[in-house]
Write a protein that holds these residues in place. Sequence first.
Motif, PDB file in Angstrom:
ATOM      1  N   VAL A  51      32.360  38.694  56.623  1.00 20.00           N
ATOM      2  CA  VAL A  51      33.241  39.298  57.618  1.00 20.00           C
ATOM      3  C   VAL A  51      32.852  40.752  57.865  1.00 20.00           C
ATOM      4  CG1 VAL A  51      35.623  40.025  58.082  1.00 20.00           C
ATOM      5  CG2 VAL A  51      35.175  37.754  57.154  1.00 20.00           C
ATOM      6  N   LEU A  52      32.597  41.507  56.799  1.00 25.74           N
ATOM      7  CA  LEU A  52      32.215  42.912  56.943  1.00 25.74           C
ATOM      8  C   LEU A  52      30.869  43.049  57.656  1.00 25.74           C
ATOM      9  CD1 LEU A  52      33.306  44.295  53.446  1.00 25.74           C
ATOM     10  CD2 LEU A  52      34.320  44.846  55.660  1.00 25.74           C
ATOM     11  N   ILE A  53      29.929  42.147  57.360  1.00 23.58           N
ATOM     12  CA  ILE A  53      28.623  42.166  58.042  1.00 23.58           C
ATOM     13  C   ILE A  53      28.808  41.961  59.545  1.00 23.58           C
ATOM     14  CG2 ILE A  53      26.505  40.833  58.378  1.00 23.58           C
ATOM     15  CD1 ILE A  53      26.208  42.602  56.036  1.00 23.58           C
ATOM     16  N   ARG A  54      29.678  41.022  59.919  1.00 26.25           N
ATOM     17  CA  ARG A  54      29.911  40.766  61.350  1.00 26.25           C
ATOM     18  C   ARG A  54      30.591  41.963  62.013  1.00 26.25           C
ATOM     19  NH1 ARG A  54      31.201  34.594  62.965  1.00 26.25           N
ATOM     20  NH2 ARG A  54      29.730  33.550  61.594  1.00 26.25           N
ATOM     21  N   LYS A  55      31.520  42.575  61.311  1.00 26.24           N
ATOM     22  CA  LYS A  55      32.188  43.753  61.860  1.00 26.24           C
ATOM     23  C   LYS A  55      31.175  44.882  62.093  1.00 26.24           C
ATOM     24  CE  LYS A  55      36.840  43.061  59.973  1.00 26.24           C
ATOM     25  NZ  LYS A  55      37.871  43.604  59.028  1.00 26.24           N
ATOM     26  N   MET A  56      30.284  45.108  61.117  1.00 22.99           N
ATOM     27  CA  MET A  56      29.263  46.149  61.278  1.00 22.99           C
ATOM     28  C   MET A  56      28.328  45.823  62.440  1.00 22.99           C
ATOM     29  SD  MET A  56      28.173  47.502  57.466  1.00 22.99           S
ATOM     30  CE  MET A  56      28.004  45.912  56.669  1.00 22.99           C
ATOM     31  N   ASP A  57      27.992  44.531  62.574  1.00 22.88           N
ATOM     32  CA  ASP A  57      27.101  44.114  63.660  1.00 22.88           C
ATOM     33  C   ASP A  57      27.742  44.375  65.031  1.00 22.88           C
ATOM     34  OD1 ASP A  57      24.565  42.487  64.349  1.00 22.88           O
ATOM     35  OD2 ASP A  57      26.125  41.477  65.476  1.00 22.88           O
ATOM     36  N   LEU A  58      29.009  44.012  65.174  1.00 23.97           N
ATOM     37  CA  LEU A  58      29.710  44.244  66.442  1.00 23.97           C
ATOM     38  C   LEU A  58      29.830  45.729  66.751  1.00 23.97           C
ATOM     39  CD1 LEU A  58      32.582  41.595  66.152  1.00 23.97           C
ATOM     40  CD2 LEU A  58      30.709  41.580  67.787  1.00 23.97           C
ATOM     41  N   GLU A  59      30.162  46.519  65.718  1.00 23.96           N
ATOM     42  CA  GLU A  59      30.307  47.960  65.929  1.00 23.96           C
ATOM     43  C   GLU A  59      28.967  48.591  66.302  1.00 23.96           C
ATOM     44  OE1 GLU A  59      31.879  51.777  66.172  1.00 23.96           O
ATOM     45  OE2 GLU A  59      32.831  49.802  66.185  1.00 23.96           O
ATOM     46  N   ALA A  60      27.877  48.169  65.636  1.00 24.41           N
ATOM     47  CA  ALA A  60      26.555  48.741  65.920  1.00 24.41           C
ATOM     48  C   ALA A  60      26.117  48.428  67.349  1.00 24.41           C
ATOM     49  CB  ALA A  60      25.525  48.206  64.923  1.00 24.41           C
ATOM     50  N   ARG A  61      26.402  47.225  67.820  1.00 24.10           N
ATOM     51  CA  ARG A  61      25.975  46.818  69.165  1.00 24.10           C
ATOM     52  C   ARG A  61      26.781  47.494  70.269  1.00 24.10           C
ATOM     53  NH1 ARG A  61      22.407  42.668  68.794  1.00 24.10           N
ATOM     54  NH2 ARG A  61      22.337  41.582  66.792  1.00 24.10           N
ATOM     55  N   SER A  62      27.909  48.100  69.913  1.00 18.76           N
ATOM     56  CA  SER A  62      28.720  48.787  70.920  1.00 18.76           C
ATOM     57  C   SER A  62      28.331  50.255  71.078  1.00 18.76           C
ATOM     58  CB  SER A  62      30.210  48.703  70.547  1.00 18.76           C
ATOM     59  OG  SER A  62      30.478  49.455  69.372  1.00 18.76           O
ATOM     60  N   LEU A  63      27.350  50.725  70.274  1.00 22.24           N
ATOM     61  CA  LEU A  63      26.969  52.135  70.298  1.00 22.24           C
ATOM     62  C   LEU A  63      25.769  52.362  71.215  1.00 22.24           C
ATOM     63  CD1 LEU A  63      27.344  52.852  66.464  1.00 22.24           C
ATOM     64  CD2 LEU A  63      28.977  53.366  68.269  1.00 22.24           C
ATOM     65  N   GLN A  64      25.363  53.629  71.321  1.00 16.76           N
ATOM     66  CA  GLN A  64      24.224  53.987  72.164  1.00 16.76           C
ATOM     67  C   GLN A  64      22.931  53.398  71.602  1.00 16.76           C
ATOM     68  OE1 GLN A  64      24.217  58.228  72.475  1.00 16.76           O
ATOM     69  NE2 GLN A  64      26.095  58.297  73.706  1.00 16.76           N
ATOM     70  N   PRO A  65      21.942  53.093  72.463  1.00 18.52           N
ATOM     71  CA  PRO A  65      20.720  52.397  72.019  1.00 18.52           C
ATOM     72  C   PRO A  65      20.001  53.067  70.848  1.00 18.52           C
ATOM     73  CG  PRO A  65      20.820  52.465  74.411  1.00 18.52           C
ATOM     74  CD  PRO A  65      21.967  53.308  73.918  1.00 18.52           C
ATOM     75  N   SER A  66      19.868  54.384  70.865  1.00 17.75           N
ATOM     76  CA  SER A  66      19.137  55.062  69.796  1.00 17.75           C
ATOM     77  C   SER A  66      19.811  54.866  68.449  1.00 17.75           C
ATOM     78  CB  SER A  66      19.034  56.562  70.111  1.00 17.75           C
ATOM     79  OG  SER A  66      20.332  57.124  70.272  1.00 17.75           O
TER      80      SER A  66
END
Length: 221
Positions: A51-66
């Motif tokens: 669950v934490l891995i998926r949360k981190m993945d979703l949060e990372a993909r919502s940020l700026q490309p760099s």
Amino acid sequence: MSEVFEGYERQYCELSVNLSRKCNSAAQLADGEPKKQQISELKVGLDDADVLIRKMDLEARSLQPSLKATLLAKLREYKSDLNKLKKEVNKLTLTSANQAAHDLESGMMDPHAASANQRERLAMSTERLDQSSDRIRESRRIALETEELSVLILGDLHQQRETLLHSHNKLHGVDDAIDKSKKILTSMSRRISRNKWIMGSVIGVLILAIIIILYFKLFHH
């Protein structure tokens, strides 16, 4: 870095360390109820880690490309470590299951070791445990899907907010330009009015001078 991502990352690292310790501890236990309980706790912990891995993945993909690229690279390492831990737990589960099957087979060969009634109760308990585990996994899946949907909605709302703020800033800039234009036009109007008064005064003086000159020429000769 995103504070939300850092929070999930901190939780995951703490959980990963605890799971590694429990896994090492379970590997040293003899087959029995304590080991089964330890393995069950490990499986629940692995679900929490997913669950934490998926949360981190979703949060990372919502940020700026760099920033997203850096965080996704770090996330791949976490996923690799978690997969290794899952393999260790599966190995423990398989070993425990094999031992349980061996013990059951030994009991069946020895009529004094286990009765049919005990085996039936064991089978019923195992079935109830499997059903409970399935319900827990299904509840976790639904909760995770709901959370993913919420994150996507929040991401859309954030983008709309950024768009509105950008439009507001543009409108504010247009208002400033209009105010400046009004000030310039007002200043020009004042200058034109002042120049008209000056020109009128000059013309009046010239007309008066001409009249005086004509007067002296006509009446003093």
